[in-house]
Design a protein around this motif. Structure first.
Motif, PDB file in Angstrom:
ATOM      1  N   THR A 506      37.438  -4.159  -0.560  1.00  0.00           N
ATOM      2  CA  THR A 506      36.185  -4.634   0.024  1.00  0.00           C
ATOM      3  C   THR A 506      35.754  -5.985  -0.547  1.00  0.00           C
ATOM      4  OG1 THR A 506      35.581  -2.286   0.081  1.00  0.00           O
ATOM      5  CG2 THR A 506      33.913  -3.859   0.800  1.00  0.00           C
ATOM      6  N   LYS A 508      34.022  -8.568   0.161  1.00  0.00           N
ATOM      7  CA  LYS A 508      33.012  -9.091   1.068  1.00  0.00           C
ATOM      8  C   LYS A 508      32.269 -10.263   0.424  1.00  0.00           C
ATOM      9  CE  LYS A 508      30.547  -5.297   1.388  1.00  0.00           C
ATOM     10  NZ  LYS A 508      29.468  -4.445   1.909  1.00  0.00           N
ATOM     11  N   ASN A 677      35.775   3.866  -0.503  1.00  0.00           N
ATOM     12  CA  ASN A 677      35.668   3.452   0.899  1.00  0.00           C
ATOM     13  C   ASN A 677      34.257   3.632   1.455  1.00  0.00           C
ATOM     14  OD1 ASN A 677      38.346   2.777   0.863  1.00  0.00           O
ATOM     15  ND2 ASN A 677      39.047   4.696   1.754  1.00  0.00           N
ATOM     16  N   ASN A 679      32.148   1.548   2.031  1.00  0.00           N
ATOM     17  CA  ASN A 679      31.777   0.469   2.943  1.00  0.00           C
ATOM     18  C   ASN A 679      31.811   0.908   4.402  1.00  0.00           C
ATOM     19  OD1 ASN A 679      30.951  -2.302   2.846  1.00  0.00           O
ATOM     20  ND2 ASN A 679      32.813  -2.835   3.943  1.00  0.00           N
ATOM     21  N   LYS A 701      32.337  -3.435  -4.871  1.00  0.00           N
ATOM     22  CA  LYS A 701      32.984  -3.393  -3.566  1.00  0.00           C
ATOM     23  C   LYS A 701      31.909  -3.305  -2.486  1.00  0.00           C
ATOM     24  CE  LYS A 701      37.270  -1.200  -5.177  1.00  0.00           C
ATOM     25  NZ  LYS A 701      38.206  -0.076  -4.954  1.00  0.00           N
ATOM     26  N   THR A 702      31.487  -2.097  -2.192  1.00  0.00           N
ATOM     27  CA  THR A 702      30.529  -1.882  -1.108  1.00  0.00           C
ATOM     28  C   THR A 702      29.226  -2.636  -1.308  1.00  0.00           C
ATOM     29  OG1 THR A 702      31.462   0.302  -0.683  1.00  0.00           O
ATOM     30  CG2 THR A 702      29.237  -0.113   0.138  1.00  0.00           C
ATOM     31  N   SER A 775      28.439  -1.487   8.077  1.00  0.00           N
ATOM     32  CA  SER A 775      29.476  -0.454   8.244  1.00  0.00           C
ATOM     33  C   SER A 775      30.094  -0.528   9.629  1.00  0.00           C
ATOM     34  CB  SER A 775      28.876   0.936   8.006  1.00  0.00           C
ATOM     35  OG  SER A 775      28.349   1.055   6.707  1.00  0.00           O
ATOM     36  N   ALA A 778      32.340  -3.614   9.896  1.00  0.00           N
ATOM     37  CA  ALA A 778      33.577  -3.437   9.131  1.00  0.00           C
ATOM     38  C   ALA A 778      34.570  -2.593   9.929  1.00  0.00           C
ATOM     39  CB  ALA A 778      33.277  -2.791   7.777  1.00  0.00           C
ATOM     40  N   HIS A 806      37.627   1.573   8.415  1.00  0.00           N
ATOM     41  CA  HIS A 806      37.264   0.199   8.051  1.00  0.00           C
ATOM     42  C   HIS A 806      38.457  -0.586   7.518  1.00  0.00           C
ATOM     43  CE1 HIS A 806      37.558   2.215   4.320  1.00  0.00           C
ATOM     44  NE2 HIS A 806      37.142   1.202   3.605  1.00  0.00           N
ATOM     45  N   THR A 853      36.473  -6.350   6.120  1.00  0.00           N
ATOM     46  CA  THR A 853      35.046  -6.305   5.778  1.00  0.00           C
ATOM     47  C   THR A 853      34.188  -6.832   6.918  1.00  0.00           C
ATOM     48  OG1 THR A 853      34.543  -8.457   4.730  1.00  0.00           O
ATOM     49  CG2 THR A 853      35.696  -6.801   3.383  1.00  0.00           C
ATOM     50  N   GLU A 854      32.894  -6.675   6.740  1.00  0.00           N
ATOM     51  CA  GLU A 854      31.931  -7.109   7.756  1.00  0.00           C
ATOM     52  C   GLU A 854      31.570  -8.580   7.664  1.00  0.00           C
ATOM     53  OE1 GLU A 854      29.392  -5.988   4.177  1.00  0.00           O
ATOM     54  OE2 GLU A 854      31.264  -5.322   5.112  1.00  0.00           O
TER      55      GLU A 854
END
Length: 947
Positions: A506, A508, A677, A679, A701-702, A775, A778, A806, A853-854
């Motif tokens: 992740t 991001k 996970n 995310n 991460k998230t 979310s 992603a 994701h 990722t988003e």
């Protein structure tokens, strides 16, 4: 509102790009896609109960008001945390520079040479100052480093010692309290017995395998441990020293008086106290123990041209490969902080480090002399920077009030008042402190002496040189230091170059707004053991963050103490262990773990005293429910927990997750959900709603804390109501007490509290809708990549509706047979296209696991797909005979600038094909500094320091 909400900046996919992406995926709307991906029966029935979002400007105003609620007093508390000065050239060019804080762990060594050199500098610094033979690239903090030393010593026992049942680890009484607390935590599950005693008079009994001393000790005294070390070795006991690294510029280093392991913190080398962390711990030992040493080790190797090249060495020691046979669960270092500490030593050099050490020591000498003259009784014996004043009764109460009125914090204990001086101390400050003590007695101030007699005897004073390597003797001006940092920066790929598409990592956006407050002294200059009224703003942020995370996960309470993801796994398992013990079911030590799980899962479980039973996966990558049911029933009487990652490590929302939870609960076990996970879950579902009992969250991460080249990390744990009373406490700072709470899992009460405001910022600025959209986006991005790549490569796993979560696993398993190309070749060729490789051969061999990722745009996703399609065409050229099977762009990747501009070019393909395979690469070419690295050479010829 005149300002845009943060989510519109954080989310990379623009509204105008949605129709094309949805069409490529084959759905009419984002809601339709989510319905196909996330099982309906686990979808949250309502939106998250979080505050509405604020803009970046509003957030900075809000967090400024909280910062101003902190009272930044001058701390002389010491106890492992000291005042220091982060040189502005390092603050601006490293700490505040996204090249350094957004880069990933340097597994892709060819595009990580800058931070690898910075970490090699750190290792060299540690070896030089400790007098040991090899050091790693940092651990989490001093307490956990000491625990790792204990466990390593335990693992190094001889066969005879194991047969004799040697399980006693002896700890000196003057070891920092917080360190001993972590030792208590880490020893119990492994059957290690702890004894804390005065080691000066200790007689070995034949039960010991190791011991720990503090140097200088917790009360400031510098003791000669050479005789103790000789007696320990005669009894086949390994000696670990927790040493103040700054003191080693003046004191005989542990390696010279025979210690086997040296550990400690490098916080004094320019890293803000930050309410306890993150700070880079160090771990150094004898060369003969290198294969047992925990953590990452940076080593020197060569590339395919024979040029020196750096890489992470001896990786077969790590839990990624050893899994339940690993002797440590370390997965995160403190790379960013180690980098900064190493640069601190580079900038100051040997003379600067000695000057800083002498300043702290001289201040202690001046204060000691003046306070004795004022009539105070002080602890005897040589000291480095800390003195202990014997002060009792009303004078203590009066002194505490005087000190606080003057904005000073001292260390108060039953043994007296401790004063720890540091890099920031001036003669004026010493005079002020002495005057406060005199006022407490109602006396006139005592002037400081012009000269003071040295208290460190010759046999304890260092005579060997420090930091003799060229790198520590070359960069004294800010200009030269800035250029050196920039030179290394140019050798690394980070998020400011391109997408880092690592699955389950992740990578991001780490927003600038969330990072800015970390440079404020109101957050950085807070000692973790300062009185609560001085950190009101920080504590508000910590408490609100805990509450936010509990809401997001659907649990009752959060602990921020674990300072890495693996530490969070470990803490969660210990909470479950404590729960079973409290219920009189100590035998529940079996942990079921899917075969697809990340290596830290089984490693953490072993560290927590568990027996591992592996659960199979089916041909579609899902957990085999019948195998889970069978093994849960088989181990019903001893079942402690089931560790499950959700979405799965294969990137799939398994539809029968609640059935799995029910199976475990019916057999008396607890469900631990790995938050790697998360995310894909936030706002859509939650571990608590699914029915799990505990989860850990990788805030790095998230929740947007930067990866920093391999750390810092935060592994917060969230638990259901029945587990709340077992969350970790702390022996120094009151955090709410329950007799059944586990002991501390990190040195500091809130772990890496300094970086938690980043997560706080992310949640405050995203708000409930923004987090949910993150979310959703992603998941959209991963399914978009799957749709774009499924024909040319194929996707290994998808859910029952044909969707991924994701992340997506790109299939390269046929490439070896069809083209004589391996996934590692594709990964290195991506470097020529300006991309960091996806996760390589995990969780499926010869695949690439991608998590977009988003925060990546459609344009960036398209560039990534175009690069992979171009590489597929390069492989087809090999198959068709249009490219040489051995001498081709993939086998020779990555290509360096020196190779491409050399007079001689022997390859059958052109220089342009090597360097600019696609037109847009010309706009901003990233040049790998070295070519393909010979990993085996580096391990066979291990060199872990710079020349």
């Amino acid at each position: 509102m005149s300002q845009e909400l943060f989510a519109t900046r954080h989310l990379g996919i623009r509204p105008e790009d949605l129709p094309a992406m949805l069409k490529a995926v084959g759905v009419q709307s984002l809601d339709e896609l989510i319905e196909q991906v996330v099982p309906h029966d686990i979808r949250l029935p309502k939106r998250l109960a979080l505050p509405e979002p604020v803009t970046e400007w509003q957030y900075l105003e809000e967090v400024r008001s909280k910062a101003l609620r902190n009272k930044v007093y001058r701390s002389l508390i010491g106890r492992g945390y000291y005042g220091t000065c982060l040189p502005p050239v390092i603050q601006r060019n490293v700490f505040e520079n996204p090249t350094w804080y957004t880069s990933y762990t340097p597994y892709q060594a060819e595009i990580s040479q800058g931070r690898l050199e910075a970490l090699l500098n750190f290792q060299t610094m540690v070896v030089s100052l400790t007098g040991m033979e090899i050091a790693n690239a940092s651990l989490l903090d001093e307490g956990t480093a000491a625990a790792e030393a204990m466990i390593m010593s335990y693992g190094l026992r001889s066969r005879q010692a194991v047969k004799e049942g040697r399980n006693l680890f002896v700890v000196d009484t003057e070891v920092f309290t917080q360190t001993y607390d972590v030792l208590v935590t880490r020893s119990a599950p492994l059957g290690i017995e702890l004894l804390q005693t005065d080691l000066d008079s200790y007689q070995f009994t034949g039960k010991e395998f190791g011991l720990l001393v503090q140097y200088p000790d917790a009360m400031g005294k510098v003791r000669n441990f050479k005789g103790l070390t000789e007696r320990a070795h005669a009894a086949e006991v390994l000696v670990t020293v927790a040493a103040d690294i700054l003191s080693l510029a003046l004191l005989v280093p542990p390696g010279e008086w025979g210690a086997d392991i040296a550990v400690g913190s490098t916080q004094r080398f320019g890293i803000p106290m930050g309410c306890g962390g993150p700070h880079a711990a160090y771990f150094a030992t004898r060369d003969k123990f290198k294969r047992s040493m925990p953590g990452r080790i940076i080593g020197v190797s060569v590339d395919r041209h024979g040029n020196p090249a750096l890489r992470m060495a001896l990786q077969t020691r790590e839990q990624h490969i050893k899994r339940e046979k690993a002797t440590s669960n370390i997965c995160t270092a403190q790379a960013l902080l180690a980098t900064m500490a190493g640069f601190f030593a580079v900038y100051h050099g040997p003379e600067g480090i000695r000057r800083i050490a002498e300043n702290a020591h001289r201040a202690a000498l001046l204060a000691h002399h003046a306070l004795q003259k004022a009539g105070y009784k002080l602890a005897e014996g040589p000291f480095f920077d800390t003195i202990l004043v014997d002060s009792r009764g009303e004078a203590v109460i009066k002194l505490r009030k005087l000190a606080e009125d003057a904005h000073f914090n001292f260390h108060h204990s039953l043994k007296g008042i401790g004063l720890s001086f540091d890099e920031l101390t001036t003669d004026d400050e010493v005079e002020w402190v002495v005057e406060l003590f005199c006022q407490a007695q109602g006396k006139r101030a005592v002037p400081l002496p012009a000269e003071v007699e040295e208290c460190i005897p010759p046999e304890l004073r260092r005579t060997s040189p420090i930091l003799t390597e060229k790198v520590f003797n070359s960069y004294r001006s800010e200009t030269e230091m800035m250029r050196y940092i920039y030179k290394l920066e140019q050798r690394d790929i980070a998020l400011n170059h391109s997408m880092i598409p690592l699955g389950s990592c992740t990578m991001k956006l780490n927003s600038a707004a969330s990072m800015i407050p970390l440079s404020w002294p109101e957050f950085g200059n807070i000692h973790p053991f300062a009185p609560a009224y001085q950190m009101v703003g920080t504590r508000e942020i910590l408490q609100e963050t805990e509450d936010f995370l509990a809401e997001i996960t659907g649990f009752a309470k959060t602990s921020l103490q674990p300072n890495s993801g693996a530490a969070g796994e470990y803490a969660g398992l210990l909470v479950i262990r404590a729960y079973h013990i409290a219920n009189g079911q100590r035998q529940r030590t079996t942990v079921l773990i899917p075969a697809s799980a990340h290596g830290t899962n089984p490693a953490s479980a072993v560290m927590a005293g568990a027996t591992i039973v592996t659960v199979d996966c089916d041909t579609k990558g899902n957990i085999d429910i019948e195998d889970l049911r069978r093994k849960a029933e088989e181990h019903r009487d001893t079942l402690g927990a089931f560790m499950v990652t959700y979405p799965s490590t294969h990137g799939i929302f398994e539809s029968r997750i609640r059935e799995m939870v029910d199976i475990i609960h019916r057999c008396g076990g607890q469900v631990y959900m790995d938050g790697a996970n998360m995310n894909a879950q936030v706002g859509l579902t939650s571990p608590g709603y699914i029915g799990a009992d505990v989860c850990h969250l990788n805030l790095h991460k998230t929740f947007a804390i930067p990866h920093g080249g391999g750390g810092p990390g935060v592994g917060a744990i969230c638990v259901a109501e029945h587990l709340v009373k077992f969350l970790p406490g702390h022996s120094v700072v009151y955090m709410g007490y329950h007799p059944e709470a586990i002991h501390a899992v990190s040195s500091a009460p809130w772990g890496s509290a300094f970086v938690v405001p980043i997560t706080y910022a992310y949640i405050r600025m995203m708000g409930p809708e923004g987090l949910t959209h993150a979310s959703q986006y992603a998941i959209l991005a991963a399914n978009y990549l799957a749709a774009k790549l499924k024909d040319s490569y194929g996707v290994v796993y998808s859910g029952e509706t044909g969707r991924v979560g994701h992340e997506v696993i790109v299939d390269c398993r046929n490439c070896k047979a069809d083209y004589d190309v391996e996934s590692a070749d594709i990964a290195r060729r991506l470097m020529d296209y300006g991309f960091h490789a996806p996760t390589l051969s995990f969780p499926v061999h010869e695949t690439l696991m991608v998590e977009p990722t988003e925060s990546e745009s459609k344009a960036e996703l398209d560039r990534f797909c175009e690069a992979l399609e171009a590489i597929r065409a390069e492989m087809e050229a090999i198959k068709q005979g249009n490219a040489d099977r051995e001498d081709n762009v993939l086998k020779n990747a990555p290509h360096t600038a020196p190779e491409l501009v050399a007079n001689e070019w022997k390859h059958p393909y052109t220089r342009e094909q090597a360097a600019y395979p696609l037109e847009w690469i010309r706009e901003c070419k990233f040049w790998p500094y070295v070519s393909r690295i010979d990993a085996g050479y580096g391990d066979r010829n291990l060199v872990c320091t710079c020349g």
